[in-house]
Design an enzyme around this catalytic site. Structure first.
Site, PDB file in Angstrom:
ATOM      1  N   MET A  86      29.437  -0.552  14.852  1.00 51.74           N
ATOM      2  CA  MET A  86      28.308   0.313  15.190  1.00 51.74           C
ATOM      3  C   MET A  86      27.020  -0.146  14.504  1.00 51.74           C
ATOM      4  O   MET A  86      27.038  -0.998  13.627  1.00 51.74           O
ATOM      5  CB  MET A  86      28.631   1.757  14.775  1.00 51.74           C
ATOM      6  N   HIS A  87      25.915   0.416  14.940  1.00 51.49           N
ATOM      7  CA  HIS A  87      24.618   0.378  14.263  1.00 51.49           C
ATOM      8  C   HIS A  87      23.865  -0.947  14.381  1.00 51.49           C
ATOM      9  O   HIS A  87      22.685  -0.993  14.024  1.00 51.49           O
ATOM     10  CB  HIS A  87      24.747   0.699  12.766  1.00 51.49           C
ATOM     11  N   ASP A 121      33.345   1.825  16.993  1.00 57.26           N
ATOM     12  CA  ASP A 121      34.651   1.405  16.498  1.00 57.26           C
ATOM     13  C   ASP A 121      35.510   2.566  16.001  1.00 57.26           C
ATOM     14  O   ASP A 121      36.705   2.651  16.321  1.00 57.26           O
ATOM     15  CB  ASP A 121      34.512   0.328  15.421  1.00 57.26           C
TER      16      ASP A 121
END
Length: 487
Positions: free
Chosen positions: A79-80, A236
């Protein structure tokens, strides 16, 4: 047949799942992280695509008949990360990853400019999130920022290559700091803080929705049928939750991977930003989740294993397990903040520390200190979740660190919760991605999102917990004493 693609930080994983819930095949391709400056963490998106193409070629060599029956593809991923694209869809710079800490100053600026940001997004501004990374680009790479036409998350950049669409889904979008998490839509106010608007964002779908169709030329290249659908997928952790059947309120898991995560499923948006707890959308419609996140978990054990010249983590854990209680009591205290920290400290500048070293200490002592320190960090996060009303009688235990029964026992005792190892749970996000593909093809949650068979249970040990408590208190005092020294 359903294909799950999980774009991790250290590996891209592929998994084939059939309609009888059997994992037909798995494969993986290693990835590397570049750290061109302190606190920086980057990857080239082209490396992700090369890994996917290589992994599909491996599956084609070993399981061509199964690939020819694939009906849907699901995506999961780290992520991110910020993938900045120009008008032509070209990548403008290496992707800035989730464990990159360069944008702490931008986080402070965003919080000052919009104090209500945590109420909108469910989270404090942290360098790991996507929005501060674009604020950093705006400040430090203005010429590149001016060319930004779209911003995608890592797995969604793969979707663009697979299906030609700019699309994301709720669980991953919730980790950008641009999403109105309660309403499950982009927040114009949050976007404005980074000089962007909805035109720069992908459209949003739910994780179990159809997001695109696989490009015909890729279907032909990899031996897949025509018109294979691509599900929205999940970040995830949300995808891992789907893979373990963690889809109802009160369900949860503990992940001992590169990072350490405690995940609790919620029926409603339940923010607790004051304790640096993350409140995100789940990958299924109408569900949310809370997470505590520490940035270095099993990766800290891997680091100390390599530092000590041990042949592997398993061998070091064997030495650790032979320490006597008295030796463990005299071991150093370890602060596991090798990449900064999120829950509960929200401190990108926090650093790792061994405290109390003497001539007595050997590899086993240092290995123990690291495993215990990761446990203490997880306990900090668990208490933050509990302070916001989070609770669970048991948690599924997943990730590379879950292979150690000794570590599981330590963690169960610290958290005072049963930890369950599930058969096949190591499939994680790739299995969840495949299940989301199955849902996108018309199946129901009850049919698809089953919990795994229990392979092993770690029960809390009250005596061990009592012995660890004084060391945990020292651990907390040590962070407090050193916080100002981290810069």
């Amino acid at each position: 047949m359903f294909l799950g693609i999980d774009l991790g930080t250290s590996e891209l994983k592929l998994l084939l799942l059939d309609e009888q819930h059997r994992i037909v095949a798995t494969t993986g391709v290693a990835l590397t992280v570049q750290r061109p400056q302190p606190l920086w963490s980057e990857q080239a998106p082209d490396d992700w695509w090369a890994a996917l193409d290589q992994g599909m070629a491996k599956l084609g060599q070993s399981h061509a008949p199964a690939l020819s029956r694939v009906r849907g593809i699901g995506l999961s991923g780290q992520m991110h990360g910020a993938v900045a694209l120009d008008e032509a869809g070209r990548v403008l710079r290496p992707a800035i990853l989730w464990n990159d800490g360069r944008s702490a100053a931008q986080c402070a600026e965003m919080m000052s400019a919009c104090p209500e940001l945590p109420a909108i997004t469910g989270n404090l501004a942290m360098p790991g999130f996507t929005a501060p990374k674009l604020a950093w680009m705006r400040r430090h790479e203005p010429e590149l920022f001016a060319r930004v036409a779209k911003v995608l998350l890592p797995k969604d950049w793969l979707r663009l290559q697979l299906g030609g669409v700019y699309t994301s889904e709720m669980s991953d979008a919730a980790g950008t700091l641009w999403l109105d998490v309660a309403r499950r839509r982009w927040s114009a106010e949050a976007l404005a803080l980074t000089g962007l608007d909805e035109r720069h964002m992908p459209r949003l779908v739910e994780g179990s929705d159809v997001s695109a169709t696989l490009r015909p030329e890729l279907a032909a290249r990899w031996g897949l049928p025509a018109n294979v659908v691509i599900a929205g997928g999940g970040g995830d952790n949300a995808a891992s939750a789907v893979g373990m059947g963690v889809v109802k309120p009160g369900d949860g898991f503990l992940s001992l991977g590169t990072s350490g995560v405690i995940f609790l499923c919620n029926e409603a948006f339940s923010p607790n930003p004051a304790r640096a707890v993350h409140a995100f959308c789940h990958a299924l419609p109408g569900t949310w989740h809370q997470m505590s996140v520490m940035l270095s978990a099993a990766s800290a054990l891997r680091w100390v294993t390599q530092l000590l010249g041990e042949p592997g983590e398993a061998e070091l854990i064997e030495k650790v397990a032979r320490l006597t209680p008295a030796q463990r009591e005299r071991a150093p205290i370890f602060l596991p903040y090798l990449s900064g920290e999120r829950t509960p400290h929200n401190n990108a500048n926090a650093q790792g520390v061994f405290f109390g070293l003497t001539h007595e200490h050997d590899a086993a002592s240092l290995g123990y200190a690291v495993m215990e320190g990761v446990g203490f960090g997880l306990l900090d996060g668990w208490r933050a979740l509990q302070a916001g009303g989070g609770t669970a009688q048991s948690l599924w235990l997943v990730g590379g660190g879950a292979r150690s029964p000794w570590w599981a026992g330590l963690l169960a005792s610290l958290l005072d919760v049963r930890l369950l190892n599930g058969v096949g749970a190591e499939a994680g996000g790739a299995l969840g991605a495949a299940r989301l593909a199955w849902l996108a093809c018309g199946a129901t949650v009850d049919e698809v999102c089953r919990t795994p068979e229990i392979a092993r249970i770690a029960e809390p040990d009250a005596a061990l917990a009592a012995a660890l408590h004084p060391r945990f208190e020292r651990f907390q005092r040590l962070y407090g004493a050193l916080r100002a020294e981290f810069g």
